[in-house]
Write a protein that holds these residues in place. Structure first.
Motif, PDB file in Angstrom:
ATOM      1  N   GLN A 176       0.933  -1.057   0.142  1.00  0.00           N
ATOM      2  CA  GLN A 176       0.063  -0.014   0.042  1.00  0.00           C
ATOM      3  C   GLN A 176       0.698   1.436  -0.052  1.00  0.00           C
ATOM      4  O   GLN A 176       0.348   2.279  -0.668  1.00  0.00           O
ATOM      5  N   GLN A 177       2.108   1.192   0.876  1.00  0.00           N
ATOM      6  CA  GLN A 177       3.101   2.295   0.862  1.00  0.00           C
ATOM      7  C   GLN A 177       3.557   2.477  -0.581  1.00  0.00           C
ATOM      8  O   GLN A 177       3.489   3.946  -0.895  1.00  0.00           O
ATOM      9  N   SER A 178       3.717   1.543  -1.357  1.00  0.00           N
ATOM     10  CA  SER A 178       4.267   1.693  -2.624  1.00  0.00           C
ATOM     11  C   SER A 178       3.352   2.246  -3.313  1.00  0.00           C
ATOM     12  O   SER A 178       3.679   3.463  -4.330  1.00  0.00           O
ATOM     13  N   LEU A 179       2.017   2.008  -3.410  1.00  0.00           N
ATOM     14  CA  LEU A 179       1.071   2.507  -4.185  1.00  0.00           C
ATOM     15  C   LEU A 179       0.915   4.009  -3.872  1.00  0.00           C
ATOM     16  O   LEU A 179       0.740   5.155  -4.938  1.00  0.00           O
ATOM     17  N   ASP A 180       0.726   4.313  -2.363  1.00  0.00           N
ATOM     18  CA  ASP A 180       0.587   5.841  -1.984  1.00  0.00           C
ATOM     19  C   ASP A 180       1.729   6.526  -2.673  1.00  0.00           C
ATOM     20  O   ASP A 180       1.532   7.681  -2.793  1.00  0.00           O
ATOM     21  N   GLN A 181       2.932   6.019  -2.629  1.00  0.00           N
ATOM     22  CA  GLN A 181       4.196   6.657  -2.784  1.00  0.00           C
ATOM     23  C   GLN A 181       4.118   7.247  -4.330  1.00  0.00           C
ATOM     24  O   GLN A 181       4.538   8.119  -4.877  1.00  0.00           O
ATOM     25  N   ALA A 182       3.601   6.177  -5.010  1.00  0.00           N
ATOM     26  CA  ALA A 182       3.620   6.424  -6.454  1.00  0.00           C
ATOM     27  C   ALA A 182       2.589   7.464  -6.791  1.00  0.00           C
ATOM     28  O   ALA A 182       2.802   8.255  -7.812  1.00  0.00           O
ATOM     29  N   ARG A 183       1.439   7.476  -6.041  1.00  0.00           N
ATOM     30  CA  ARG A 183       0.373   8.424  -6.162  1.00  0.00           C
ATOM     31  C   ARG A 183       0.887   9.783  -5.796  1.00  0.00           C
ATOM     32  O   ARG A 183       0.602  10.737  -6.484  1.00  0.00           O
ATOM     33  N   VAL A 184       1.798   9.988  -4.821  1.00  0.00           N
ATOM     34  CA  VAL A 184       2.571  11.080  -4.301  1.00  0.00           C
ATOM     35  C   VAL A 184       3.207  11.484  -5.433  1.00  0.00           C
ATOM     36  O   VAL A 184       3.168  12.980  -5.888  1.00  0.00           O
ATOM     37  N   GLN A 185       4.098  10.982  -5.942  1.00  0.00           N
ATOM     38  CA  GLN A 185       4.984  11.326  -7.316  1.00  0.00           C
ATOM     39  C   GLN A 185       4.140  11.648  -8.292  1.00  0.00           C
ATOM     40  O   GLN A 185       4.675  12.676  -8.851  1.00  0.00           O
ATOM     41  N   VAL A 186       3.111  10.983  -8.916  1.00  0.00           N
ATOM     42  CA  VAL A 186       2.226  11.353 -10.039  1.00  0.00           C
ATOM     43  C   VAL A 186       1.692  12.862  -9.467  1.00  0.00           C
ATOM     44  O   VAL A 186       1.876  13.832 -10.369  1.00  0.00           O
TER      45      VAL A 186
END
Lengths: 457, 291
Positions: free
Chosen positions: A399-409
């Motif tokens: 979940q952290q990886s997904l959220d981090q990707a979202r932050v990056q986007v």
């Protein structure tokens, strides 16, 4: 028609306006690495022609290229990332701490029953009796170690909650001060700073922020509790909760108003820490206590039916647990048996010292479904408890990886919309510099014309 | 789309960071040989590995129980072998004493031999193992299995141990097998009766005891057969245990260990990817430098 002196005004105004452009480009370049900074542009206004040639004026403030919609998304993404990263970090730390102990517990269960089986072959062997006591002590220690690690992780989460609450209160204060500053100043940098503070606050507490029609930011958390409203800010306080084992309860306090946010936060690091403490860690602690209780009580029941080498029975092998809660931390070998391995009840009443029937009954417990309400063996349940912690950590990390990707986007979208490009700023710098030079030349020409006119008078 | 230096540099930094992370993970696997070090690496595989660990622990300790039981049965077998030989000698002496041509003096001498053998018989019935336990005493192994009169004073409780998963095996035989309660004649009493008949110089009584001697010898043979079956069962269980441990080691390795070739290959791939990312990052950085 403007006179020559009027043209001088026009030229000087142009120089000032173009220099403002140079200044804004310089400010943009200077803040290229400033977190939260939105690029600005000079607000050039053409003056109306009166009666023939108009000039140019730079607006009072630079134009900010900020995007409130993107800022909102950034806060949302930051809140989700804050929650999942806190949960993932705490879960991963606990897994690293507990795994060797978990393997130790699983091995200890195997060793314990193995040592009883070895004793069954030679019930009078003093060395084998000592081995049984040692393996029972090893089993108790393994339970204690895991219970201590989980309790330590929960205490660590409480410390983090305390620290984050203080940090969030400071940010809330900062946000209210920035609201105040924005009300009295048009500097767009203040809005950047407010957006940044709101994003940082969202990463800690989750929640929602909106800009009211009066330009003030309002920040709400949990189930709509107002943390910042214009110039005023509430604070977050963590206080011990007796109903939750003394763990910290998170309150929003504003004067006499107090609201419990512990179970209502929808994001942020605080929600992550609370989810870890009251979720995965608590479940593991409860399951471990239940397993320790089952282990001690089921083994004791069989042990009591047997007799030691003195022919007497009715003794516990482990200290009888008084309650499920805390059973793992309190697990220990009964002191009488620990001090005298001959009291290990390998035989049954009526048998001799070489009777191993009760030892066999104890060994049989290893394959019986004694744990998890009669659905798992003791060792399978131990594996399940540690495994579920690992599983929770894995889910949190994903979940952290997904959220981090979202932050990056979202950050990339913001950079694309509001970020500073040095190439662009260099071009603008050259553009305004040339315009300023041209305006200077214009003033010089007008000056020459004036000189000629004056000299010819 | 408008692209700023910050976006490009972020992309470069993320590529290098991801590459480093992947290289770190693969190097850890290659160096440790463990694909699953933590339950979070692969919860299902970790649980499989741990179940194998528990079974290994119990299996390895079963070896000790099997060995102890095997040694005791060996001691019992040796004792019964001796007992069988003694009974055969007594039988031979009985045949001799039952012969009408024997004189009273001859029978007295034979009677003495039988009494000596009876003493040896009692000693064999009270054979002890290396730990000093009377092997035929049942659960009452701390004291002699047969008292001075040859009466069985042990019990019929065999020691059983877990020899496999869900499988138990007997690790002893009780001296009760050599008594009337064990389903035949009382071996010691039969010898005693033979000695008495010979001492009484009564050839007919001696001959009458010969049938009992045959029954006693058969009873000992049966007891030895029981021991043989139990030893065989223990040997089979031990062999199965060793096979199980090999299987469990394989299950554990399959669940937790890394394939060395794949680990090395993954590491090399990650290293190459990292180097490529670093080179690309350098190019990106040079692109973003102001001209």
């Amino acid at each position: 028609m403007a006179g020559l002196l009027g043209l001088l005004d026009l030229g000087s105004g142009a120089i000032i306006a173009q220099n403002a452009g140079v200044a804004v480009a310089g400010r943009n370049t200077a803040n290229v690495n400033t977190e939260g900074y939105s690029r600005e542009s000079v607000n050039l206004l053409a003056q109306a022609a009166s009666p023939l040639v108009g000039g140019v004026l730079a607006g009072d403030t630079a134009l900010r290229s900020g995007d409130d919609l993107l800022s909102g998304r950034e806060r949302q993404a930051a809140g989700a990332f804050g929650q999942s990263s806190a949960l993932a970090t705490a879960s991963a730390q606990l897994v690293e701490l507990v795994t060797p102990q978990g393997e130790g517990l699983v091995s200890s269960i195997g060793r314990f029953f193995g040592s009883i089986n070895a004793l069954a072959a030679a019930p009078t062997d003093a060395a084998l009796r000592s081995q049984v006591v040692n393996s029972a002590e090893g089993l108790a220690s393994a339970y204690q170690a895991i219970a201590a690690s989980i309790a330590q992780a929960q205490a660590e989460a409480d410390k983090n909650i305390q620290a984050i609450a203080q940090q969030a209160s400071t940010l809330a204060q900062q946000l209210s001060h920035l609201n105040q500053a924005i009300a009295t100043s048009g500097d767009p940098v203040l809005q950047d700073q407010r957006d940044l503070a709101a994003r940082q606050l969202a990463q800690l507490t989750g929640g929602q922020a909106r800009i009211d029609p009066d330009g003030q930011m309002r920040f709400v958390v949990g189930a709509g509790q107002v943390l910042v409203d214009g110039f005023s800010a509430a604070s977050l306080q963590a206080v011990p909760d007796a109903a939750n084992g003394g763990h910290l309860q998170l309150n929003l306090v504003n004067g006499g108003y107090r609201a419990d946010l512990t179970s209502t936060l929808d994001g942020g690091q605080l929600a992550g820490q609370i989810a870890f403490r009251d979720g995965a860690a608590r479940s593991a602690a409860s399951a471990l206590d239940q397993l320790a209780y089952d282990t001690a009580s089921k083994i004791n029941a069989v042990h009591q039916a047997g007799v030691g080498l003195d022919g007497n029975g009715g003794r516990d092998l482990f200290l009888a647990p008084t309650a499920v809660a805390g059973a793992a931390a309190a697990m220990a070998v009964d002191p009488a048996v620990a001090g005298d391995p001959s009291l290990v009840a390998a035989g049954l009443p009526g048998g001799g010292s070489g009777d191993s029937r009760n030892a066999n009954a104890l060994v049989a417990l290893s394959s019986q479904l004694l744990a998890a309400s009669g659905t798992a063996t003791l060792s399978d349940q131990a594996i399940q408890i540690v495994g579920s912690l690992g599983s929770a950590a894995r889910t949190a990390t994903d979940q952290q990886s997904l959220d981090q990707a979202r932050v990056q986007v979202v950050k990339s979208q913001r950079d694309s919309s509001s970020g500073v490009s040095t190439e662009e700023e260099l071009a603008r710098l050259a553009q305004f510099q040339h315009a300023s030079e041209a305006a200077s030349k214009f003033v010089s020409v007008v000056n020459d014309l004036l000189g000629t006119l004056i000299n010819n008078l | 789309m408008r692209v700023t230096e910050s976006q490009i540099l972020d992309l470069a930094a993320r590529s290098v960071s991801d590459g480093l992370s992947r290289a770190s993970e693969t190097s850890k696997v290659a160096a440790s040989g463990l694909r699953v070090a933590l339950p979070s690496d692969d919860p299902v595989a970790w649980a499989d590995g741990m179940r194998a660990v528990v079974r290994e622990q119990q299996s390895s300790l079963r070896a000790s129980a099997i060995n102890t039981s095997r040694l005791r049965l060996d001691d019992s077998e040796t004792a019964l072998d001796t007992i069988g030989k003694i009974l055969s000698q007594v039988q031979g002496l009985g045949v001799q004493a039952g012969n009408e041509t024997q004189s009273a003096g001859d029978r007295a001498a034979v009677a003495q031999q039988i009494r000596d053998l009876q003493t040896q018989l009692l000693n064999s019935l009270n054979t002890r193992d290396a730990a000093g336990q009377y092997v035929l005493g049942g659960s009452l192994g701390a004291s002699p299995a047969f008292d001075a009169t040859g009466k069985f004073v042990g019990d019929a409780i065999d020691k059983t141990v877990q020899v496999g998963e869900g499988q138990s095996g007997a690790g002893s035989v009780s001296g009760s097998l050599l008594t009337a309660a064990g389903g035949g004649v009382d071996v010691y009493a039969t010898v005693d009766a033979m000695a008495l008949a010979v001492e009484q110089n009564d050839p007919a009584a001696v001959r009458a005891q010969l049938d009992n001697m045959v029954a006693a010898i058969a009873q000992v043979s049966n007891a030895r057969a029981t021991i043989g079956v139990r030893i065989r069962a223990l040997d089979d269980a031990d062999s199965a245990r060793q096979d199980l441990e090999t299987t469990l080691a394989s299950i554990k390795a399959q669940a937790l260990s890394a394939d060395p070739v794949k680990a090395a290959s993954d590491f090399t791939a990650a290293k190459n990817a990292l180097e490529a990312a670093q080179q690309v990052a350098q190019q990106i950085v040079s692109l973003t430098q102001p001209h």
